[in-house]
Design an enzyme around this catalytic site. Structure first.
Site, PDB file in Angstrom:
ATOM      1  N   ARG A 132      -0.755 -18.848   6.802  1.00 40.30           N
ATOM      2  CA  ARG A 132       0.152 -17.795   6.199  1.00 40.30           C
ATOM      3  C   ARG A 132       1.287 -18.540   5.686  1.00 40.30           C
ATOM      4  O   ARG A 132       2.166 -18.940   6.483  1.00 40.30           O
ATOM      5  CB  ARG A 132       0.095 -16.541   6.955  1.00 40.30           C
ATOM      6  CG  ARG A 132       0.883 -15.609   6.253  1.00 40.30           C
ATOM      7  CD  ARG A 132       1.199 -14.481   7.279  1.00 40.30           C
ATOM      8  NE  ARG A 132       1.932 -13.308   6.752  1.00 40.30           N
ATOM      9  CZ  ARG A 132       1.524 -12.211   6.368  1.00 40.30           C
ATOM     10  NH1 ARG A 132       0.137 -12.297   5.914  1.00 40.30           N
ATOM     11  NH2 ARG A 132       2.329 -11.281   5.732  1.00 40.30           N
TER      12      ARG A 132
ATOM     13  N   HIS B 273      -3.515 -13.534  -2.177  1.00 40.29           N
ATOM     14  CA  HIS B 273      -3.837 -13.221  -0.805  1.00 40.29           C
ATOM     15  C   HIS B 273      -5.253 -12.617  -0.822  1.00 40.29           C
ATOM     16  O   HIS B 273      -5.682 -11.684  -0.709  1.00 40.29           O
ATOM     17  CB  HIS B 273      -2.936 -11.911  -0.811  1.00 40.29           C
ATOM     18  CG  HIS B 273      -2.747 -11.179   0.753  1.00 40.29           C
ATOM     19  ND1 HIS B 273      -3.603 -11.999   1.712  1.00 40.29           N
ATOM     20  CD2 HIS B 273      -2.046 -10.249   1.498  1.00 40.29           C
ATOM     21  CE1 HIS B 273      -3.172 -11.294   2.757  1.00 40.29           C
ATOM     22  NE2 HIS B 273      -2.279 -10.472   2.742  1.00 40.29           N
TER      23      HIS B 273
ATOM     24  N   GLN C  18      -7.034 -10.492   1.935  1.00 36.82           N
ATOM     25  CA  GLN C  18      -6.774  -9.200   1.900  1.00 36.82           C
ATOM     26  C   GLN C  18      -8.023  -8.266   0.784  1.00 36.82           C
ATOM     27  O   GLN C  18      -8.222  -7.128   1.081  1.00 36.82           O
ATOM     28  CB  GLN C  18      -5.308  -8.596   1.439  1.00 36.82           C
ATOM     29  CG  GLN C  18      -4.980  -7.232   1.199  1.00 36.82           C
ATOM     30  CD  GLN C  18      -5.230  -6.636   2.364  1.00 36.82           C
ATOM     31  OE1 GLN C  18      -4.448  -6.812   3.473  1.00 36.82           O
ATOM     32  NE2 GLN C  18      -6.019  -5.286   2.356  1.00 36.82           N
TER      33      GLN C  18
ATOM     34  N   ASP D 141       1.249  -1.663  -4.012  1.00 38.16           N
ATOM     35  CA  ASP D 141       1.942  -2.521  -3.054  1.00 38.16           C
ATOM     36  C   ASP D 141       3.412  -2.400  -3.179  1.00 38.16           C
ATOM     37  O   ASP D 141       4.078  -1.824  -3.758  1.00 38.16           O
ATOM     38  CB  ASP D 141       1.443  -4.015  -3.317  1.00 38.16           C
ATOM     39  CG  ASP D 141       1.821  -5.088  -2.211  1.00 38.16           C
ATOM     40  OD1 ASP D 141       1.820  -4.650  -0.836  1.00 38.16           O
ATOM     41  OD2 ASP D 141       2.107  -6.478  -2.460  1.00 38.16           O
TER      42      ASP D 141
ATOM     43  N   CYS E 119      -2.236  -2.333   1.096  1.00 35.44           N
ATOM     44  CA  CYS E 119      -2.372  -3.481   1.949  1.00 35.44           C
ATOM     45  C   CYS E 119      -1.480  -3.245   3.125  1.00 35.44           C
ATOM     46  O   CYS E 119      -1.732  -3.938   4.409  1.00 35.44           O
ATOM     47  CB  CYS E 119      -2.512  -4.851   1.404  1.00 35.44           C
ATOM     48  SG  CYS E 119      -0.927  -5.187   0.975  1.00 35.44           S
TER      49      CYS E 119
ATOM     50  N   ARG F 199      -9.907  -5.904   7.351  1.00 37.84           N
ATOM     51  CA  ARG F 199      -9.345  -7.366   7.496  1.00 37.84           C
ATOM     52  C   ARG F 199      -9.966  -7.985   8.599  1.00 37.84           C
ATOM     53  O   ARG F 199     -10.667  -9.085   8.365  1.00 37.84           O
ATOM     54  CB  ARG F 199      -7.978  -7.409   7.639  1.00 37.84           C
ATOM     55  CG  ARG F 199      -7.028  -6.781   6.549  1.00 37.84           C
ATOM     56  CD  ARG F 199      -6.919  -8.168   5.588  1.00 37.84           C
ATOM     57  NE  ARG F 199      -6.491  -9.198   6.119  1.00 37.84           N
ATOM     58  CZ  ARG F 199      -5.107  -9.459   6.169  1.00 37.84           C
ATOM     59  NH1 ARG F 199      -4.182  -8.602   5.658  1.00 37.84           N
ATOM     60  NH2 ARG F 199      -4.697 -10.787   6.588  1.00 37.84           N
TER      61      ARG F 199
END
Length: 318
Positions: free
Chosen positions: A101, A128, A131, A224, A264, A292
């Protein structure tokens, strides 16, 4: 050949469907798959703080029979005292997969270039993709399919989430609509790649500044946070720019009957989404968060099997 997952189109449409099928099987039989038995070690490197990424990968690796080695910010010499390429050459001799990450997509690409085990993008400034696998699994659970559905993303459309929705949604054969203000739209190169993938799958791509145009007939509505890490000083200014893209009950009413809402997380109620939407009956955000775990377990098993690194390839993909 070692397989990596650095952005959504690293999986073909057929492979994406295979990973989602495997995720559904793993969710139904949570402790039945052990491709990391040994236990093999998976390195999970954090340059950015996290809740869902950390918990889902840590738990997922353990449930696959492996040992999660969590490396928090500042705990390794990666990128400052030691080059990314040297780090990759060292740690890929010791672990079975590397999950990172981080910030720059170029760092992930360099890591993958020099690694002898799969490298997984757990978030970068550009994409991402883990996700989006979780989101697609969630949509499939609630809608029964992906191909042909219309998925709408509202808000900051110049970020990693919008990029991955374009690529991942197109790979699934969905009609992807992205709506954001001028100056906050995806790069032309990402749009072009998504359009090419949509041509292969029967999906379509629409990028617009008009939220109403995007919402009409939508099966899935997504947003988001407007303020990502490092943008905290811009919070009030960004709130004014993005206010027309807030997901409200009125916005959801413009979507198709039975439309679901995804985010998310973390979410900021009263900014990108109202409380009545995210806490209402259309919201599936906590199914999305749980998924996830299942999607990433399936992804790890798939990459290990494709790279011929799983303890039992048959079991990993059964």
């Amino acid at each position: 050949m070692v397989r990596h997952f650095l952005k959504d189109t690293d999986l073909t449409p057929a492979e994406q469907a295979q990973v989602l099928d495997l995720a559904a099987s793993m969710k139904a039989d949570r402790y039945g798959y052990k491709p990391l038995a040994g236990p093999q070690t998976a390195a999970v490197i954090f340059d950015k703080t996290s809740t869902r990424t950390r918990f889902s990968f840590h738990a997922g690796i353990a449930e696959l029979g492996g040992n999660p080695l969590i490396v928090n910010p500042g705990e390794a010499q990666l990128g400052h005292k030691e080059t990314i390429s040297d780090t990759a050459k060292v740690i890929s001799r010791m672990v079975s997969t590397i999950i990172w990450r981080t910030y720059a997509q170029a760092g992930l690409e360099e890591m993958a270039q020099h690694s002898r085990v799969p490298v997984i993008n757990a978030l970068s400034d550009d994409y991402h993709p883990c996700q989006i696998l979780a989101d697609l699994l969630t949509i499939r659970e609630h809608k029964g399919q992906l191909a042909g559905l219309t998925m709408v993303y509202l808000g900051d459309a110049a970020n990693n989430m919008a990029n991955s929705y374009l690529l991942g949604g197109a790979t699934a054969g969905m009609h992807v609509r992205i709506a954001g203000p001028d100056g906050y739209l995806p790069a032309d190169s990402v749009i072009a790649e998504a359009q090419q993938r949509a041509t292969e799958t029967g999906g379509s791509i629409l990028v617009t500044t008009d939220p109403d145009q995007a919402l009409v007939g939508a099966d899935v509505v997504i947003t988001d946070t407007w303020v990502s890490m490092g943008q905290e000083d811009e919070k009030e200014a960004r709130a004014q720019v993005f206010k027309p893209y807030t997901v409200t009950s009125e916005a959801m009413n413009k979507a198709a009957d039975g439309a679901i809402f995804l985010h998310c997380l973390p979410a900021y109620r009263g900014y990108e989404v109202t409380a009545e939407v995210i806490d209402g009956p259309a919201s599936v955000v906590f199914d999305e968060a749980e998924n996830r775990l299942h999607a990433q377990k399936a992804l790890m098993a798939f990459l290990l099997a494709e790279s011929k690194l799983a303890t039992d390839v048959r079991t990993a993909l059964s």
